[in-house]
Design a protein around this motif. Structure first.
Motif, PDB file in Angstrom:
ATOM      1  N   LEU A 157       1.073  -1.134   1.179  1.00  0.00           N
ATOM      2  CA  LEU A 157      -0.104  -0.771   1.957  1.00  0.00           C
ATOM      3  C   LEU A 157      -0.244  -1.535   3.265  1.00  0.00           C
ATOM      4  O   LEU A 157      -1.109  -1.235   4.065  1.00  0.00           O
ATOM      5  CB  LEU A 157      -1.368  -0.985   1.130  1.00  0.00           C
ATOM      6  N   GLY A 158       0.607  -2.538   3.497  1.00  0.00           N
ATOM      7  CA  GLY A 158       0.487  -3.324   4.705  1.00  0.00           C
ATOM      8  C   GLY A 158      -0.314  -4.577   4.471  1.00  0.00           C
ATOM      9  O   GLY A 158      -0.697  -4.905   3.347  1.00  0.00           O
ATOM     10  N   MET A 159      -0.600  -5.299   5.535  1.00  0.00           N
ATOM     11  CA  MET A 159      -1.337  -6.553   5.421  1.00  0.00           C
ATOM     12  C   MET A 159      -2.706  -6.314   4.818  1.00  0.00           C
ATOM     13  O   MET A 159      -3.428  -5.413   5.239  1.00  0.00           O
ATOM     14  CB  MET A 159      -1.465  -7.229   6.783  1.00  0.00           C
ATOM     15  N   ARG A 160      -3.048  -7.153   3.851  1.00  0.00           N
ATOM     16  CA  ARG A 160      -4.300  -6.960   3.122  1.00  0.00           C
ATOM     17  C   ARG A 160      -5.496  -7.369   3.989  1.00  0.00           C
ATOM     18  O   ARG A 160      -5.500  -8.430   4.600  1.00  0.00           O
ATOM     19  CB  ARG A 160      -4.261  -7.835   1.864  1.00  0.00           C
ATOM     20  N   PRO A 161      -6.559  -6.530   4.006  1.00  0.00           N
ATOM     21  CA  PRO A 161      -7.770  -6.931   4.702  1.00  0.00           C
ATOM     22  C   PRO A 161      -8.370  -8.186   4.068  1.00  0.00           C
ATOM     23  O   PRO A 161      -8.157  -8.450   2.878  1.00  0.00           O
ATOM     24  CB  PRO A 161      -8.717  -5.737   4.488  1.00  0.00           C
ATOM     25  N   ALA A 162      -9.102  -8.959   4.861  1.00  0.00           N
ATOM     26  CA  ALA A 162      -9.713 -10.175   4.340  1.00  0.00           C
ATOM     27  C   ALA A 162     -10.764  -9.831   3.291  1.00  0.00           C
ATOM     28  O   ALA A 162     -11.479  -8.833   3.411  1.00  0.00           O
ATOM     29  CB  ALA A 162     -10.362 -10.954   5.480  1.00  0.00           C
ATOM     30  N   LEU A 163     -10.837 -10.651   2.228  1.00  0.00           N
ATOM     31  CA  LEU A 163     -11.854 -10.437   1.214  1.00  0.00           C
ATOM     32  C   LEU A 163     -13.223 -10.705   1.813  1.00  0.00           C
ATOM     33  O   LEU A 163     -13.428 -11.649   2.551  1.00  0.00           O
ATOM     34  CB  LEU A 163     -11.609 -11.394   0.029  1.00  0.00           C
ATOM     35  N   ARG A 164     -14.164  -9.848   1.421  1.00  0.00           N
ATOM     36  CA  ARG A 164     -15.515 -10.008   1.938  1.00  0.00           C
ATOM     37  C   ARG A 164     -16.296 -10.978   1.060  1.00  0.00           C
ATOM     38  O   ARG A 164     -16.086 -11.070  -0.118  1.00  0.00           O
ATOM     39  CB  ARG A 164     -16.235  -8.647   1.975  1.00  0.00           C
TER      40      ARG A 164
ATOM     41  N   MET B 169       6.018  -8.386  -8.202  1.00  0.00           N
ATOM     42  CA  MET B 169       5.129  -7.946  -7.136  1.00  0.00           C
ATOM     43  C   MET B 169       5.962  -7.724  -5.875  1.00  0.00           C
ATOM     44  O   MET B 169       7.195  -7.608  -5.958  1.00  0.00           O
ATOM     45  CB  MET B 169       4.013  -8.967  -6.944  1.00  0.00           C
ATOM     46  N   SER B 170       5.316  -7.685  -4.738  1.00  0.00           N
ATOM     47  CA  SER B 170       6.029  -7.346  -3.502  1.00  0.00           C
ATOM     48  C   SER B 170       7.237  -8.236  -3.254  1.00  0.00           C
ATOM     49  O   SER B 170       8.283  -7.764  -2.810  1.00  0.00           O
ATOM     50  CB  SER B 170       5.079  -7.440  -2.304  1.00  0.00           C
ATOM     51  N   GLY B 171       7.119  -9.539  -3.561  1.00  0.00           N
ATOM     52  CA  GLY B 171       8.179 -10.471  -3.208  1.00  0.00           C
ATOM     53  C   GLY B 171       9.263 -10.662  -4.240  1.00  0.00           C
ATOM     54  O   GLY B 171      10.309 -11.238  -3.935  1.00  0.00           O
ATOM     55  N   ASP B 172       9.027 -10.191  -5.477  1.00  0.00           N
ATOM     56  CA  ASP B 172       9.990 -10.504  -6.531  1.00  0.00           C
ATOM     57  C   ASP B 172      10.241  -9.344  -7.489  1.00  0.00           C
ATOM     58  O   ASP B 172      10.705  -9.545  -8.607  1.00  0.00           O
ATOM     59  CB  ASP B 172       9.548 -11.739  -7.324  1.00  0.00           C
ATOM     60  N   LEU B 173       9.968  -8.125  -7.049  1.00  0.00           N
ATOM     61  CA  LEU B 173      10.101  -7.002  -7.975  1.00  0.00           C
ATOM     62  C   LEU B 173      11.538  -6.791  -8.430  1.00  0.00           C
ATOM     63  O   LEU B 173      11.782  -6.353  -9.568  1.00  0.00           O
ATOM     64  CB  LEU B 173       9.508  -5.725  -7.384  1.00  0.00           C
ATOM     65  N   GLU B 174      12.505  -7.080  -7.570  1.00  0.00           N
ATOM     66  CA  GLU B 174      13.908  -6.883  -7.965  1.00  0.00           C
ATOM     67  C   GLU B 174      14.272  -7.744  -9.166  1.00  0.00           C
ATOM     68  O   GLU B 174      14.935  -7.287 -10.109  1.00  0.00           O
ATOM     69  CB  GLU B 174      14.839  -7.177  -6.793  1.00  0.00           C
TER      70      GLU B 174
ATOM     71  N   LEU C 139       1.416   4.840   5.088  1.00  0.00           N
ATOM     72  CA  LEU C 139       1.494   4.767   3.632  1.00  0.00           C
ATOM     73  C   LEU C 139       2.760   5.446   3.115  1.00  0.00           C
ATOM     74  O   LEU C 139       3.417   4.938   2.197  1.00  0.00           O
ATOM     75  CB  LEU C 139       0.252   5.410   3.002  1.00  0.00           C
ATOM     76  N   ALA C 140       3.103   6.578   3.691  1.00  0.00           N
ATOM     77  CA  ALA C 140       4.307   7.285   3.263  1.00  0.00           C
ATOM     78  C   ALA C 140       5.554   6.442   3.520  1.00  0.00           C
ATOM     79  O   ALA C 140       6.469   6.387   2.686  1.00  0.00           O
ATOM     80  CB  ALA C 140       4.411   8.631   3.974  1.00  0.00           C
ATOM     81  N   ALA C 141       5.586   5.760   4.658  1.00  0.00           N
ATOM     82  CA  ALA C 141       6.738   4.919   4.981  1.00  0.00           C
ATOM     83  C   ALA C 141       6.815   3.726   4.040  1.00  0.00           C
ATOM     84  O   ALA C 141       7.900   3.364   3.546  1.00  0.00           O
ATOM     85  CB  ALA C 141       6.654   4.449   6.429  1.00  0.00           C
TER      86      ALA C 141
ATOM     87  N   LYS D 140      -6.527  -3.438  -4.280  1.00  0.00           N
ATOM     88  CA  LYS D 140      -7.707  -4.295  -4.075  1.00  0.00           C
ATOM     89  C   LYS D 140      -7.880  -4.567  -2.584  1.00  0.00           C
ATOM     90  O   LYS D 140      -6.914  -4.826  -1.869  1.00  0.00           O
ATOM     91  CB  LYS D 140      -7.569  -5.602  -4.849  1.00  0.00           C
ATOM     92  N   THR D 141      -9.101  -4.474  -2.135  1.00  0.00           N
ATOM     93  CA  THR D 141      -9.572  -4.620  -0.743  1.00  0.00           C
ATOM     94  C   THR D 141      -9.227  -3.429   0.146  1.00  0.00           C
ATOM     95  O   THR D 141      -9.708  -3.361   1.279  1.00  0.00           O
ATOM     96  CB  THR D 141      -9.082  -5.912  -0.048  1.00  0.00           C
ATOM     97  N   TYR D 142      -8.423  -2.503  -0.326  1.00  0.00           N
ATOM     98  CA  TYR D 142      -8.136  -1.305   0.463  1.00  0.00           C
ATOM     99  C   TYR D 142      -9.132  -0.207   0.090  1.00  0.00           C
ATOM    100  O   TYR D 142      -9.631  -0.177  -1.033  1.00  0.00           O
ATOM    101  CB  TYR D 142      -6.704  -0.813   0.200  1.00  0.00           C
ATOM    102  N   PRO D 143      -9.437   0.702   1.019  1.00  0.00           N
ATOM    103  CA  PRO D 143     -10.474   1.699   0.760  1.00  0.00           C
ATOM    104  C   PRO D 143     -10.041   2.803  -0.199  1.00  0.00           C
ATOM    105  O   PRO D 143      -8.843   3.031  -0.424  1.00  0.00           O
ATOM    106  CB  PRO D 143     -10.748   2.273   2.158  1.00  0.00           C
TER     107      PRO D 143
END
Length: 248
Positions: A241-248, A219-224, A16-18, A48-51
């Motif tokens: 946060l890295g790859m998003r976990p699958a939605l339950r 967002m991640s792809g177009d913030l600039e 997360l820090a990186a 969303k989807t992260y703990p």
């Protein structure tokens, strides 16, 4: 939740820090390229989807704003994060059903996705019943004006979904404060085209509502691109946060 359920291990904290360092560097570079002060742009970590443990860790790393898009996930997560002693500013950024308004206003500091007069009225009633201060609201705007998707419609006379009527409804509500606009670049549009159009809409809104200075875009792809066109808030999930976990 127990303390172990709201704490991350050293490996996840390092990840997360990186991720945070990379995203902060991107925002700083985008601000420099646009000739803007770095402190004009706020990072909203989309969790969303992260703990809850990730949110607590991010707060410990200095993240002040967190975004969620489903009430059924956000409400218990916000409670767990508060129980762990962290107090980020919560942004509700997803499509919101009116029957969820009473729940959302209990934990959200900002609702970024108001796109109808009816939703504004529901939030106003709920906020007045349970809050001791107005709820900050961003009107979600449809950049391409497609009525089939979410977002208030710029220039439309529609009394329910026209941007003017929605903004006026929020501004006139005792329990709400019109803070600005939110938008997502439409599929198939280049980011620069989308956010240039959004900047025009935002300028027109501020002419009628000078206090509506927040612009949540990018967002991640177009913030600039979003920062280059005046975004004050960028909503970043996977790049942070890295790859998003699958939605339950």
């Amino acid at each position: 939740m127990t303390e172990s359920e709201t704490a991350v291990g050293p490996e996840r904290r390092a990840e997360l820090a990186a991720g945070l360092a990379r995203v902060r560097a991107r925002i700083a570079d985008a601000c420099a390229a646009a000739g803007r002060p770095r402190d004009e742009v706020t990072l909203v970590a989309v969790t969303k989807t992260y703990p809850a443990a990730d949110v607590v860790a991010l707060a410990g790393l200095g993240v002040t704003d967190v975004g969620e898009n489903r009430d059924q996930e956000a409400a218990p997560k916000a409670e767990a994060v508060a129980d762990a002693g962290a107090a980020p500013r919560w942004h509700f950024i997803g499509q919101l059903q009116r029957n969820k308004a009473r729940s959302v206003v209990r934990y959200a500091d900002v609702v970024q996705s108001v796109d109808s007069v009816r939703l504004a009225a529901a939030l106003d009633a709920a906020a007045g019943a349970v809050r001791d201060r107005p709820l900050d609201v961003l009107v979600q705007v449809s950049i391409d004006g497609d009525p089939a998707r979410g977002g208030a419609l710029p220039g439309a006379a529609d009394p329910q979904r026209g941007l003017g009527p929605v903004a006026a409804a929020v501004a006139g509500a005792d329990g709400l404060r019109l803070a600005g606009l939110m938008a997502v670049a439409p599929l198939g549009w280049e980011a620069d085209r989308a956010f240039a159009r959004l900047a025009e809409v935002a300028a027109a809104l501020r002419a009628d509502h000078p206090g509506a200075t927040v612009l949540s875009a990018g967002m991640s792809g177009d913030l600039e691109s979003a920062v280059g066109h005046g975004a004050t808030h960028v909503r970043v999930g996977s790049a942070l946060l890295g790859m998003r976990p699958a939605l339950r």
